[in-house]
Design an enzyme around this catalytic site. Structure first.
Site, PDB file in Angstrom:
ATOM      1  N   ASP A 305       0.882  -1.172   0.000  1.00  0.00           N
ATOM      2  CA  ASP A 305       0.000   0.000   0.000  1.00  0.00           C
ATOM      3  C   ASP A 305       0.922   1.225   0.000  1.00  0.00           C
ATOM      4  O   ASP A 305       1.969   1.193  -0.605  1.00  0.00           O
ATOM      5  CB  ASP A 305      -0.939  -0.052   1.205  1.00  0.00           C
ATOM      6  CG  ASP A 305      -2.247   0.695   0.985  1.00  0.00           C
ATOM      7  OD1 ASP A 305      -2.180   1.879   0.596  1.00  0.00           O
ATOM      8  OD2 ASP A 305      -3.324   0.123   1.198  1.00  0.00           O
ATOM      9  N   HIS A 339       1.261   2.017  -3.289  1.00  0.00           N
ATOM     10  CA  HIS A 339       0.232   2.908  -3.832  1.00  0.00           C
ATOM     11  C   HIS A 339       0.724   4.345  -3.903  1.00  0.00           C
ATOM     12  O   HIS A 339       0.246   5.120  -4.727  1.00  0.00           O
ATOM     13  CB  HIS A 339      -1.039   2.826  -2.980  1.00  0.00           C
ATOM     14  CG  HIS A 339      -1.735   1.517  -3.097  1.00  0.00           C
ATOM     15  ND1 HIS A 339      -2.850   1.189  -2.352  1.00  0.00           N
ATOM     16  CD2 HIS A 339      -1.489   0.430  -3.873  1.00  0.00           C
ATOM     17  CE1 HIS A 339      -3.249  -0.028  -2.677  1.00  0.00           C
ATOM     18  NE2 HIS A 339      -2.434  -0.516  -3.582  1.00  0.00           N
TER      19      HIS A 339
END
Length: 563
Positions: A305, A339
């Site tokens: 992430d 991300h």
């Protein structure tokens, strides 16, 4: 194109020389971090750890990769704590254990060749009250934690492994066929559509009642116990601690976020490696939440992430807590898959201010510099200074300000058809739940390979405000897009889009584009596109851009001055 490469390489060489000088040219290795800092910040001290040392083997620890050494760690820490503190020695070997709780004046030191592997059995981790994703909630106790401790450290050359694959759900589209089949052989259950694997029925049930990963509607201990497997913890949880050091260690395979300092003061993170599989849901690298005086240097992140993330609570919980994340220095760090490389939000309801990010590399992240929030958060992000950032292979934007964040990664939103488009969205009333991004200064940024050069996506009622981007070069599929923003300066910015206009402006005010250079794809006749009914005072001083190769929507006519 030649200009792009030459400017990028020259700047990277200068940054490398600066970094080398900073490391070797001063008796105080941290002095360079505070020189010319654009905000006042006290020096972050190293924790004062007593010299007394004790090995976990002196208290019964066995390195056979089978024996649960939870008690040995507890006894070693207690022995030192009773004597005022000291260093817990973890020798070479594999040390299997349940949760470790640090106390005042304790350093956990991992020798070269040492690996701490945490149990993947949720029953080894009691349910506790904590904060996750900015909200007050309950989770399983973290593998390593400290609450209200002073002078604590995790140091050395070993590895800390959170056995995250025992905890996490996995999406089918994030694995190869062979990986997926191997996962199914472990048991577990599938989602109704067969696209997600869950470790247990309890995990699946927890998912159904947990918007944004935090359960709602639970009133009894029995109900919480039913979904225990879903309540996966962050691996390193440091809450309300003072004088904290993380140095040298590799932190990997966390159940959820990897490292989560929360409301800490004087945090020093140096020369660590953080690794999570790219498919690890919520597998953030480090989430620094509501902390004051933080220095993060010379570290590497490969995350499932966001890589390096700054937070300060979510919605009403964060606003009530009222604890901003402030006085943050990030220097010489690398983020690989994730991300976002450097990220603020989306939980930023307590505010974020006084941040310096310098001399970093992002390679293969969804977004490079990622600022995200949404209506309902509130909070102000301000006085952010970023310079000397090199990126490549960015799936979406090297630079993103998004006040319409919807809980998905940029890539997931794009796949779902939720790409931001220029339009005349109606403003909503401004109140304490309205988030703000303002006073952000970015210079010396280079990116080779991205979907869109940059995106400013403010709210109609609360524009992204006072942003300066200078000396920036991006080679991308699409050009730069400025939506619902005010007082924006693009100075000496180069954009090389493979298709479409180099610059798109929608409902922006007091915009100065100066020294802008571009190279559009062959056959592309529009260099600048302006849309929306709320544009004001836009000045474009760019060789090659004029009214002749600009496109205006009917209500944007006459809003741009060319020089």
């Amino acid at each position: 194109m030649k200009h792009f490469y030459s400017s990028m390489m020259a700047a990277l060489s200068a940054a490398a020389l600066f970094g080398a000088a900073a490391c070797t040219g001063s008796a105080d290795p941290d002095a360079y971090l505070y020189e010319n800092l654009p905000f006042e910040m006290t020096r972050v001290p190293r924790p004062a750890i007593p010299a007394l040392r004790a090995s976990i083997t002196d208290f019964g620890a066995v390195s056979d990769a089978v024996t649960l050494n939870t008690e040995a760690f507890e006894k070693t820490i207690a022995h030192l704590s009773q004597r005022g503190g000291g260093v817990v020695e973890v020798p070479a070997g594999v040390w299997y254990t349940g949760p470790i709780v640090l106390r005042d004046n304790i350093e956990l030191n991992l020798a070269q060749g040492s690996v701490i592997v945490f149990s993947g059995n949720s029953k080894d981790y009691p349910l506790i009250n904590t904060v996750f994703e900015g909200l007050d909630t309950r989770r399983c106790q973290s593998p390593i934690s400290a609450e209200g401790a002073r002078n604590i450290a995790i140091t050395g050359q070993g590895i800390i492994d959170g056995s995250g694959d025992s905890w996490r759900a996995v999406k089918r589209d994030k694995m190869t066929s062979s990986q997926w089949n191997k996962l199914l052989s472990r048991g577990g259950v599938l989602s109704d559509d067969g696209r997600i694997w869950y470790p247990s029925e309890g995990f699946k049930k927890g998912t159904a009642i947990s918007p944004m990963n935090v359960p709602v509607g639970l009133t009894t201990d029995e109900q919480w116990e039913e979904i225990r497997d879903f309540l996966r913890p962050v691996m390193i949880s440091l809450r309300n601690c003072e004088n904290v050091l993380l140095e040298g260690v590799t932190f990997q395979n966390s159940p959820s976020w990897n490292i989560h300092p929360f409301m800490c003061t004087n945090l020093r993170v140096h020369d660590i490696t953080v690794r999570n599989p790219w498919y690890s849901q919520n597998g953030d690298g480090i989430d620094i939440e509501s902390c004051t005086n933080v220095v993060l240097t010379d570290s590497s992140f490969d995350a499932g992430d966001d890589g390096i993330c700054i937070k300060s609570g979510k919605d009403e919980n964060g606003r009530r807590r009222g604890a901003p994340c402030q006085n943050i220095i990030v220097d010489n760090c690398t983020v690989f898959h994730g991300h976002g490389g450097f990220v603020v939000g989306s939980e930023m309801s307590g505010g974020v201010k006084n941040v310096s990010v310098t001399n970093c590399r992002f390679s293969g992240t969804d977004v490079g510099l990622r600022f995200k929030s949404t209506r309902g958060r509130g909070g102000v992000v301000e006085n952010i200074h970023i310079s000397d950032i090199a990126m490549n292979d960015i799936a979406n934007e090297p630079l993103l300000f998004d006040l319409f964040y919807g809980g998905k990664s940029a890539s997931e939103a794009l796949e779902a058809g939720e790409d931001a488009e220029a339009s005349d969205l109606a403003p909503k009333p401004v109140d304490e739940t309205t988030p703000q991004f303002r006073d952000i200064f970015i210079r010396n940024v280079w990116c080779r390979g991205a979907r869109r050069a940059m995106l400013f996506n403010g709210l109609p009622e609360m524009n992204v405000e006072n942003v300066r981007v200078e000396n920036c070069a991006v080679y991308a599929q699409l050009g730069a897009q400025i939506n619902e923003s005010r007082d924006v300066v693009l100075r000496n910015v180069s954009v090389y889009p493979q298709q479409g206009p180099a610059l798109m402006i929608n409902n922006a005010k007091q915009v100065v584009v100066e020294g802008f250079s571009f190279e559009c794809a062959p056959g592309q006749t529009v260099a600048l596109s302006v849309t929306g009914s709320r544009n004001e005072a836009i000045t474009v001083d760019a060789e090659g851009i004029s009214a002749d190769n600009s496109q205006f929507s009917p209500r944007s006519q006459g809003k741009v001055t060319f020089k």
